[in-house]
Design a protein around this motif. Structure first.
Motif, short mmCIF file in Angstrom:
data_model
loop_
_atom_site.label_atom_id
_atom_site.label_comp_id
_atom_site.label_asym_id
_atom_site.label_seq_id
_atom_site.Cartn_x
_atom_site.Cartn_y
_atom_site.Cartn_z
N ALA A 1 -30.49 10.72 19.42
CA ALA A 1 -31.23 9.61 18.83
C ALA A 1 -32.19 9.02 19.86
CB ALA A 1 -30.26 8.53 18.34
N TRP A 2 -31.73 8.83 21.09
CA TRP A 2 -32.58 8.25 22.13
C TRP A 2 -33.69 9.20 22.54
CZ3 TRP A 2 -27.56 6.75 25.11
CH2 TRP A 2 -26.99 5.64 24.50
N PHE A 3 -33.41 10.49 22.51
CA PHE A 3 -34.44 11.48 22.85
C PHE A 3 -35.60 11.41 21.87
CE2 PHE A 3 -35.45 16.24 23.48
CZ PHE A 3 -36.35 15.94 24.48
N ARG A 4 -35.27 11.35 20.59
CA ARG A 4 -36.31 11.22 19.57
C ARG A 4 -37.01 9.86 19.70
NH1 ARG A 4 -40.34 13.00 16.23
NH2 ARG A 4 -40.73 11.32 14.75
N LEU A 5 -36.25 8.81 20.04
CA LEU A 5 -36.81 7.47 20.19
C LEU A 5 -37.81 7.42 21.33
CD1 LEU A 5 -36.66 4.34 19.55
CD2 LEU A 5 -34.87 4.26 21.31
N LYS A 6 -37.45 7.97 22.48
CA LYS A 6 -38.28 7.86 23.67
C LYS A 6 -39.31 8.98 23.81
CE LYS A 6 -36.30 4.12 25.14
NZ LYS A 6 -37.05 2.83 25.17
N PHE A 7 -39.05 10.12 23.18
CA PHE A 7 -39.97 11.26 23.28
C PHE A 7 -40.30 11.82 21.90
CE2 PHE A 7 -37.58 11.08 27.24
CZ PHE A 7 -38.59 11.13 28.20
N PRO A 8 -40.86 11.02 20.99
CA PRO A 8 -41.13 11.51 19.63
C PRO A 8 -42.15 12.63 19.60
CG PRO A 8 -42.20 9.39 20.00
CD PRO A 8 -41.30 9.62 21.17
N HIS A 9 -42.97 12.74 20.65
CA HIS A 9 -43.97 13.81 20.70
C HIS A 9 -43.36 15.14 21.12
CE1 HIS A 9 -43.57 12.11 24.68
NE2 HIS A 9 -44.17 13.16 25.20
N LEU A 10 -42.11 15.13 21.55
CA LEU A 10 -41.49 16.36 22.03
C LEU A 10 -40.48 16.96 21.04
CD1 LEU A 10 -40.79 15.55 25.80
CD2 LEU A 10 -42.78 16.69 24.78
N VAL A 11 -40.07 16.19 20.05
CA VAL A 11 -39.04 16.67 19.14
C VAL A 11 -39.40 16.28 17.72
CG1 VAL A 11 -37.64 14.59 19.49
CG2 VAL A 11 -36.55 16.67 18.68
N CYS A 12 -39.21 17.19 16.78
CA CYS A 12 -39.59 16.95 15.39
C CYS A 12 -38.58 16.09 14.65
CB CYS A 12 -39.73 18.28 14.66
SG CYS A 12 -41.04 19.33 15.31
N GLY A 13 -37.33 16.09 15.07
CA GLY A 13 -36.30 15.29 14.42
C GLY A 13 -34.99 15.44 15.14
N SER A 14 -34.07 14.52 14.90
CA SER A 14 -32.79 14.54 15.59
C SER A 14 -31.64 14.24 14.65
CB SER A 14 -32.78 13.51 16.73
OG SER A 14 -33.67 13.88 17.76
N LEU A 15 -30.58 15.00 14.82
CA LEU A 15 -29.33 14.72 14.13
C LEU A 15 -28.41 14.03 15.12
CD1 LEU A 15 -27.21 14.95 11.90
CD2 LEU A 15 -26.70 17.26 12.73
N ALA A 16 -28.10 12.78 14.85
CA ALA A 16 -27.24 11.97 15.73
C ALA A 16 -25.85 11.92 15.12
CB ALA A 16 -27.83 10.58 15.90
N SER A 17 -25.02 12.87 15.51
CA SER A 17 -23.68 13.01 14.95
C SER A 17 -22.69 12.12 15.68
CB SER A 17 -23.24 14.48 15.06
OG SER A 17 -21.90 14.64 14.68
#
Length: 444
Positions: free
Chosen positions: A150-166
């Motif tokens: 979740a934090w990776f997508r939050l802080k680096f939205p240009h690097l990841v298309c989406g995140s599953l925060a299980s």
């Protein structure tokens, strides 16, 4: 509150255990102070990772990045990620968390050496590794899991298309009493109205009986539980408490309460019955609770507990134990800034996009995760009797690992499958939107 990490079983077959290595930057932020000036810190360490390409659809398949958590990452587990890989054709990559397993930057884990162990450093590890591996395959990154996801997508939205925060614990909490309240609730209700209160009373009685035996013969009662190493009685009680919590956290409460209720009716020795349960099912090392052992700074396979406790005591502070060995283990300068962490990441008010949160009704960690849905960040709760931490990927119960995360052992399989279908729909949408964006960028 338990730190138990359920590891994958070899009998279920990991997708791969072939180790690969990446030269990672030790400090992504600070500069080295020398006697003359500030200089850039160029130190690196070897970070372990794994790649599984059996279902990879070249040349345009995505990358699913599985973020390993607070334990040694010994391969890519054959859980529900395998099903997703078969459907979407990704390169599956797993990166070991810095300091854990074989990814230790130093030869010892002194408090001074642990100063680079933080969520911020770990996020930049992911960003740097992501760019390295994407360039290696020349494709796009797509998926990761957990709070770091979740934090990776939050802080680096240009690097990841989406995140599953299980089962993502995104809220730092000082004195996490909601965890214990959830466990008490599950003891009372998940086993039925009649058995629940009786089980609770028996566990309270066992605590009193153990306390009495500690006063008369501490060595004997600790030996009964295979915990002779725990010289401190507080550490011993923490160990016993976690042994009772774990069945509710990971979805197998029926292994705890019914045998205790039967033993009470039959007039059996409750302490001995509970000791047999603990020795049979609670497979965590006793030394994880041994404050003297936690002071050991040697790098080995058994030091994950020290690393986890450092993160808790320096950053997260989500524990609710009355036993506070923080200063004894790490020194008086180690203290978490809970408020600053929640300001930095947002806590339960995290303001990201294209993040799917999944939690489980029985999991005590749910209270530190995002449970309120929004259009950009939907949140799903899996409701079933034995749905514990990480059911969406691991199935029920969580130990041993079910091949491909098979949900048939869940008390309500359709509840798990319904959430999994939502996961697939979101990943499908992310992929299509990411492909569109990628094409538009290429045309400009």
């Amino acid at each position: 509150m338990t730190r138990t990490t359920i590891t994958s079983s070899r009998s279920s077959g990991d997708l791969t255990e072939n180790e690969l290595w990446f030269k990672q930057t030790l400090d992504h932020f600070s500069q080295l102070v020398t006697t003359l000036a500030y200089v850039q810190d160029h130190r690196q360490f070897e970070q372990r990772y794994y790649v599984f390409l059996d279902y990879f659809q070249r040349p345009d398949g995505p990358i699913f990045l599985k973020i390993c958590g607070d334990a040694s990452c010994d391969g890519i587990a054959n859980d529900y990620l395998t099903v997703l890989a078969k459907k979407f054709g990704p390169a599956v990559v797993a990166l070991e968390h810095r300091y854990y397993g074989k990814s230790s930057p130093f030869k010892s884990s002194t408090t001074e050496n642990l100063k680079y162990l933080s969520s911020k450093q770990a996020l930049f590890d992911l960003a740097v590794f992501r760019n390295y591996y994407q360039e290696l395959l020349n494709v796009k990154l797509n998926r990761s899991k957990g709070a770091l996801s979740a934090w990776f997508r939050l802080k680096f939205p240009h690097l990841v298309c989406g995140s599953l925060a299980s089962s993502a614990v995104v809220q730092a909490v000082y004195n996490f009493t909601e965890f214990d309240k959830q466990v008490r609730k599950e003891i009372l209700y998940c086993l039925g109205v009649s058995a629940g209160p009786e089980c609770k009373a028996i566990l309270q009685e066992i605590t009193q009986l153990v306390d009495q035996r500690l006063a008369s013969d501490a060595k004997a009662v600790k030996r009964l539980f295979g915990a002779s190493e725990l010289k401190n009685d507080g550490d011993f009680f923490y160990f016993l408490a976690d042994a009772a919590v774990t069945p509710f956290q990971y979805g197998y409460p029926e292994q705890l309460c019914p045998p205790l209720v039967k033993a009470k009716k039959d007039g059996d020795d409750l302490v001995e019955v509970y000791a047999r349960f603990t020795n049979r099912t609670f497979v965590v090392s006793v030394n994880d609770y041994n404050r003297k052992f936690l002071k050991n700074t040697a790098i080995n396979e058994d030091n994950a507990a020290r690393l986890w406790w450092f993160q808790v005591c320096s950053e997260v502070d989500i524990h609710s134990s009355k036993i506070d060995a923080r200063h004894y283990v790490f020194g008086k300068g180690t203290y978490p800034d809970v408020d600053m962490r929640n300001i930095y990441y947002g806590g339960l008010k995290i303001a990201g996009s294209k993040i799917v949160f999944t939690n489980d009704l029985q999991d005590p960690w749910q209270h530190a995760s995002k449970q309120i849905s929004s259009q950009e960040m939907p949140s799903y709760i899996i409701s079933c009797h034995n749905c514990g931490h990480g059911t969406d990927l691991r199935g029920c119960p969580q130990s041993p690992l079910r091949p491909e995360g098979d949900a048939q052992n869940c008390s309500i399989p359709e509840a798990v499958n319904k959430v999994r279908q939502h996961m697939i729909e979101h990943i499908d949408l992310w992929l299509s939107e990411c492909q569109t964006t990628h094409k538009n960028l290429c045309n400009t």
